[in-house]
Design an enzyme around this catalytic site. Structure first.
Site, PDB file in Angstrom:
ATOM      1  N   HIS A  87       7.152   3.941   2.628  1.00 32.97           N
ATOM      2  CA  HIS A  87       8.041   4.937   3.237  1.00 32.97           C
ATOM      3  C   HIS A  87       7.730   5.144   4.719  1.00 32.97           C
ATOM      4  O   HIS A  87       8.559   5.672   5.451  1.00 32.97           O
ATOM      5  CB  HIS A  87       8.099   6.231   2.423  1.00 32.97           C
ATOM      6  CG  HIS A  87       6.956   7.180   2.538  1.00 32.97           C
ATOM      7  ND1 HIS A  87       5.889   7.192   1.677  1.00 32.97           N
ATOM      8  CD2 HIS A  87       6.725   8.196   3.397  1.00 32.97           C
ATOM      9  CE1 HIS A  87       5.055   8.162   1.988  1.00 32.97           C
ATOM     10  NE2 HIS A  87       5.545   8.794   3.042  1.00 32.97           N
ATOM     11  N   TRP A 215       7.059  13.405  -5.385  1.00 35.75           N
ATOM     12  CA  TRP A 215       6.248  14.625  -5.521  1.00 35.75           C
ATOM     13  C   TRP A 215       5.873  14.901  -6.974  1.00 35.75           C
ATOM     14  O   TRP A 215       5.643  16.047  -7.359  1.00 35.75           O
ATOM     15  CB  TRP A 215       6.968  15.864  -4.959  1.00 35.75           C
ATOM     16  CG  TRP A 215       7.438  15.745  -3.545  1.00 35.75           C
ATOM     17  CD1 TRP A 215       8.717  15.559  -3.127  1.00 35.75           C
ATOM     18  CD2 TRP A 215       6.635  15.817  -2.357  1.00 35.75           C
ATOM     19  NE1 TRP A 215       8.764  15.498  -1.763  1.00 35.75           N
ATOM     20  CE2 TRP A 215       7.497  15.661  -1.256  1.00 35.75           C
ATOM     21  CE3 TRP A 215       5.265  16.005  -2.124  1.00 35.75           C
ATOM     22  CZ2 TRP A 215       7.057  15.673   0.059  1.00 35.75           C
ATOM     23  CZ3 TRP A 215       4.822  16.021  -0.805  1.00 35.75           C
ATOM     24  CH2 TRP A 215       5.715  15.859   0.264  1.00 35.75           C
ATOM     25  N   ASP A 223       4.015   2.098  -3.205  1.00 34.10           N
ATOM     26  CA  ASP A 223       4.404   2.618  -1.876  1.00 34.10           C
ATOM     27  C   ASP A 223       3.505   2.036  -0.770  1.00 34.10           C
ATOM     28  O   ASP A 223       2.710   2.739  -0.160  1.00 34.10           O
ATOM     29  CB  ASP A 223       4.316   4.154  -1.901  1.00 34.10           C
ATOM     30  CG  ASP A 223       5.085   4.789  -0.753  1.00 34.10           C
ATOM     31  OD1 ASP A 223       5.458   4.061   0.179  1.00 34.10           O
ATOM     32  OD2 ASP A 223       5.299   6.017  -0.776  1.00 34.10           O
ATOM     33  N   ASN A 318      13.206  13.702   1.221  1.00 41.26           N
ATOM     34  CA  ASN A 318      11.779  13.998   1.109  1.00 41.26           C
ATOM     35  C   ASN A 318      11.489  15.423   1.576  1.00 41.26           C
ATOM     36  O   ASN A 318      10.777  16.183   0.931  1.00 41.26           O
ATOM     37  CB  ASN A 318      10.997  12.976   1.950  1.00 41.26           C
ATOM     38  CG  ASN A 318       9.511  13.043   1.690  1.00 41.26           C
ATOM     39  OD1 ASN A 318       9.073  13.147   0.552  1.00 41.26           O
ATOM     40  ND2 ASN A 318       8.728  13.011   2.754  1.00 41.26           N
ATOM     41  N   GLY A 619       1.997  13.431   6.595  1.00 43.39           N
ATOM     42  CA  GLY A 619       1.258  12.819   7.711  1.00 43.39           C
ATOM     43  C   GLY A 619       0.069  12.050   7.174  1.00 43.39           C
ATOM     44  O   GLY A 619      -0.366  11.063   7.758  1.00 43.39           O
ATOM     45  N   ASN A 620      -0.443  12.499   6.016  1.00 43.30           N
ATOM     46  CA  ASN A 620      -1.487  11.737   5.330  1.00 43.30           C
ATOM     47  C   ASN A 620      -0.887  10.523   4.613  1.00 43.30           C
ATOM     48  O   ASN A 620      -1.618   9.731   4.035  1.00 43.30           O
ATOM     49  CB  ASN A 620      -2.206  12.593   4.273  1.00 43.30           C
ATOM     50  CG  ASN A 620      -3.449  13.276   4.797  1.00 43.30           C
ATOM     51  OD1 ASN A 620      -3.564  14.495   4.727  1.00 43.30           O
ATOM     52  ND2 ASN A 620      -4.386  12.503   5.325  1.00 43.30           N
ATOM     53  N   SER A 621       0.422  10.413   4.639  1.00 45.71           N
ATOM     54  CA  SER A 621       1.048   9.247   4.027  1.00 45.71           C
ATOM     55  C   SER A 621       0.479   7.993   4.665  1.00 45.71           C
ATOM     56  O   SER A 621       0.452   7.879   5.892  1.00 45.71           O
ATOM     57  CB  SER A 621       2.555   9.274   4.275  1.00 45.71           C
ATOM     58  OG  SER A 621       3.135  10.252   3.478  1.00 45.71           O
TER      59      SER A 621
HETATM   60  N1  ASP Z   1       4.592  12.078   0.492  1.00 46.39           N
HETATM   61  C1  ASP Z   1       4.067  12.864   1.496  1.00 46.39           C
HETATM   62  C2  ASP Z   1       4.822  12.788   2.776  1.00 46.39           C
HETATM   63  O1  ASP Z   1       5.993  12.759   2.724  1.00 46.39           O
HETATM   64  C3  ASP Z   1       2.612  12.962   1.649  1.00 46.39           C
HETATM   65  C4  ASP Z   1       2.271  14.375   1.344  1.00 46.39           C
HETATM   66  O2  ASP Z   1       2.970  15.254   1.858  1.00 46.39           O
HETATM   67  O3  ASP Z   1       1.332  14.603   0.609  1.00 46.39           O
HETATM   68  O4  ASP Z   1       4.320  12.788   3.845  1.00 46.39           O
END
Ligand code: ASP
Length: 698
Positions: A87, A215, A223, A318, A619-621
């Protein structure tokens, strides 16, 4: 100014001789260096913390943890390969997709460097140096300055520090404020602006489960994607990269999540949190929810339109589902009620201590400000939403503002329009054409107008004829837009372009809002540090600052959880679970090639996703998830539903982040993609043991 050798944030409270950093906390590299190493070893860390970060040299394993367009990522080869989430590189895949070459659906693999696909706007920053500049920033504020003047003085000082820092070739710098100004840190990074797509799985893998599973847990999503950074036309040679662990993880294992968490709200007072709930997240869920339906409707059955809006739609989805999760989590966890009690406890503590009189006053004023901001919150949100709404309106407002800012000396411009930003702004304006689909943009515009008009907001008290507006404007043509990019205000006005005229009409409202935001930020810079000092002192233990898109470390363990009564979730899923969910219909349609390869293995033995109790956020993505030896065991990509509202407060019972297991990535590359070259490059060719320690190329 000096490199940070002293933990200012903890010093504001009780400075313990050594910090204990388990569970809760997105810790800064400086805090990690101050940590209780023996304790971390007990938990499972097997390398010295100095291997993570060496402040004197400005390097370490954390230097392999990079920022890519607001996501996190890790170098995984000596030749610039970067592994991050699917993503996170989705926009780059979309940029190169067409109905007759639909890379989103099919995926992409560059078998040779020549086949790699350049990203017009994709940039990577590699961290180098952190310098505490708190004193310098505070000293820049004149005595008796009001809030606006305070904000301006802080802003000017930050620009000066950044410009000094960027004299170093290739440096990209920023001054980050921690907890509203309790600490300011000048961060120097090295920027790589030539980043090319190497691998993306088909969407059906990279986004398996789609919005249904987003989520959520249990999860079966691949991913991940890969890019390569180049410097001067050659593959970039990072100083550090992550060795891949083929051994993987098991329940109870120690892991660290390294990355760039974006924004959390834990340092806010309960009243401020309530504002976020009642406006920011409620409106995100409502407005973006509507825009999702609009984009789907406007592109239905149209291949080009579907590809054009794919990236915007994905991020709106998202964000909207995240907003619902925040609202549900705030209620379920009674987080604001708990914060109210915590605020009261600290107030009672501070009221008894004359040296904390400023904290008591600050808390009261922060709450007053929060109450005042409610009056304009809806309007403010709609004006800000231009950034996620109709492209034509976003471009027009940017062009109008750019023309006004460009005539000012660089250091006096709005930060977004300084010279250092213009190449990237121009690139975005060009690249956005790939995301433009007229019918969708017009439909979004109609919705935006209606919402503004519903508030009786001049200058848009009624809905103009959107079709006529789009019929007459030239802002929607990339070539014209790029011409406008260099034009003066007079030239833009002389065009009599209705979209530009609309932007000129909106400009005073946007400026007024900007002004009040600045004033508010100035007040927060004055108040928040005083309040936080009391909060930290009362806690009597180290407190990690709120996320602010700077490099952080979270220490965790692989662990399941109990989402609700009588239900227990295990921490690991496998390919078998992916097959179980397969309906053949989007978003649960396993591609044929994966089904065929899966038939040749014991699918239950191919690990897919796992949970840990790391403290993460957006941002940790793409964050590298590493084991105690610093070897890559996975990539963070999400949180569980019960944990979305951890942005407001950490709850150990449900604090779980979702990681893609590196063993699934390796299996897919080997058995499905037959990407032996890439596997060899990352040192994970079949049968090869991983490097024993964090690798350095020199
Ligand atoms: N999936 C998340 C994001 O969209 C990561 C998270 O928020 O934990 O950044």
């Amino acid at each position: 100014m000096k490199n940070i050798s002293f933990l200012r944030l903890a010093a504001a409270g009780a400075l313990l001789p050594a910090l204990l950093l388990a569970g809760e906390g997105k810790w800064t590299p400086q805090q990690v260096l101050q940590s209780n190493e023996a304790e971390l070893r007990k938990q499972g860390l097997q390398i010295p913390v100095s291997r993570l970060w060496n402040a004197a040299k400005g390097t370490g394993l954390l230097a392999a943890t990079v920022n890519i367009g607001g996501c996190s990522a890790g170098f995984v080869s000596p030749t610039g390969l970067i592994l991050t989430n699917h993503h996170c590189l989705f926009g780059l895949v979309q940029e190169h997709s067409r109905p007759d070459r639909d890379l989103i659906t099919k995926g992409f693999l560059a078998r040779t460097p020549e086949e790699e696909l350049p990203g017009k706007t994709t940039r990577v920053t590699v961290p180098r140096k952190f310098t505490d500049v708190t004193k310098a920033v505070e000293a820049a504020v004149p005595q008796g300055a009001d809030d606006l003047a305070r904000n301006r003085a802080i802003d000017a000082k930050q620009k000066e520090l950044v410009s000094g820092c960027e004299k170093t070739a290739g440096a990209r710098c920023r001054v980050a404020a921690f907890d509203g100004g309790l600490q300011y840190v000048l961060i120097e990074s090295f920027e790589l602006s030539d980043v090319r797509l190497v691998y993306a799985p088909p969407r059906a893998i990279g986004e398996y489960g789609g919005e249904v599973d987003n989520w959520m847990w249990p999860r079966h999503t691949g991913d991940f994607s890969m890019a390569r950074a180049y410097l001067n036309g050659k593959p970039y040679k990072p100083e550090f990269y992550f060795p891949i662990s083929t051994a993987g993880v098991k329940p109870g294992d120690f892991v660290m999540v390294l990355g760039y968490p974006g924004r959390t709200m834990r340092s806010l007072t309960a009243m401020e949190m309530a504002d976020m709930r009642d406006f920011y997240f409620k409106l995100r869920a409502e407005v973006y929810g509507e825009w999702i339906r609009i984009l789907e409707e406007a592109t239905k059955g149209n291949a080009a339109g579907t590809i054009a809006v794919a990236s915007s739609l994905k991020s709106l989805n998202n964000v909207a589902k995240n907003a619902q999760g925040q609202l549900a989590g705030l209620q379920r966890g009674r987080i604001i009620e708990k914060q109210t009690a915590a605020d009261q406890r600290v107030m009672a503590w501070a009221e008894k201590r004359p040296e904390y009189a400023a904290a008591v006053a600050a808390k009261k004023e922060l709450d007053q400000l929060a109450a005042q901001r409610r009056a304009t919150a809806v309007r403010d949100f709609l004006l800000q939403s231009i950034a996620n709404g109709p492209l034509a309106l976003r471009h027009a407002t940017q062009l109008v503002r750019l023309s006004a800012e460009r005539v000012k000396p660089d250091m006096e411009r709005d930060a977004e329009y300084m010279e250092r930003e213009l190449p990237r702004l121009r690139d975005r304006m060009e690249r956005d054409q790939k995301s433009y689909f007229a019918a969708a943009d017009q439909a979004l515009m109609r919705s935006w107008f209606q919402r503004m008009a519903a508030m009786g907001q001049a200058p848009i008290a009624e809905v103009p004829a959107v079709e006529a507006l789009y019929g007459a404007t030239r802002v929607t043509s990339a070539a014209e837009r790029l011409k406008m990019f260099t034009e003066t205000t007079e030239q833009l006005r002389a065009r009599r372009d209705p979209m530009l005229e609309l932007a000129f009409a909106l400009d005073p409202a946007l400026r007024a809002q900007q002004q009040s935001t600045r004033q508010h930020d100035g007040a927060v810079a004055r108040l928040r540090p005083a309040w936080r000092r009391a909060v930290i002192a009362e806690a009597g233990k180290p407190v990690a600052p709120d996320a602010n898109s700077t490099l952080r470390v979270s220490f965790a363990h692989v662990k399941g959880y109990v989402p609700r009564e009588a239900v227990t979730y295990g921490p690991q899923t496998s390919l078998a679970g992916m097959l179980e969910k397969n309906t053949g219909e989007d978003p649960f349609a396993v591609p044929q090639a994966v089904l065929a390869a899966a038939a040749r293995v014991d699918a239950a033995k191919v690990p897919l996703n796992f949970l840990a109790d790391a403290d993460t956020t957006g941002g940790n993505s793409g964050s590298p998830t590493v084991n105690g030896r610093g070897e890559l065991v996975g990539l963070n990509f999400d949180r569980v539903w019960e944990n979305v509202a951890n942005d407001f407060g950490y709850n150990p019972a449900v604090a779980r982040n979702v990681n893609v297991d590196i063993r699934f990535f390796l299996w897919l590359l080997k058995d499905v993609e037959k990407a032996d070259g890439l596997l060899a490059e990352i040192g994970a060719a079949p049968g090869k043991a991983p490097a024993a320690a964090p690798a350095a190329t020199h």
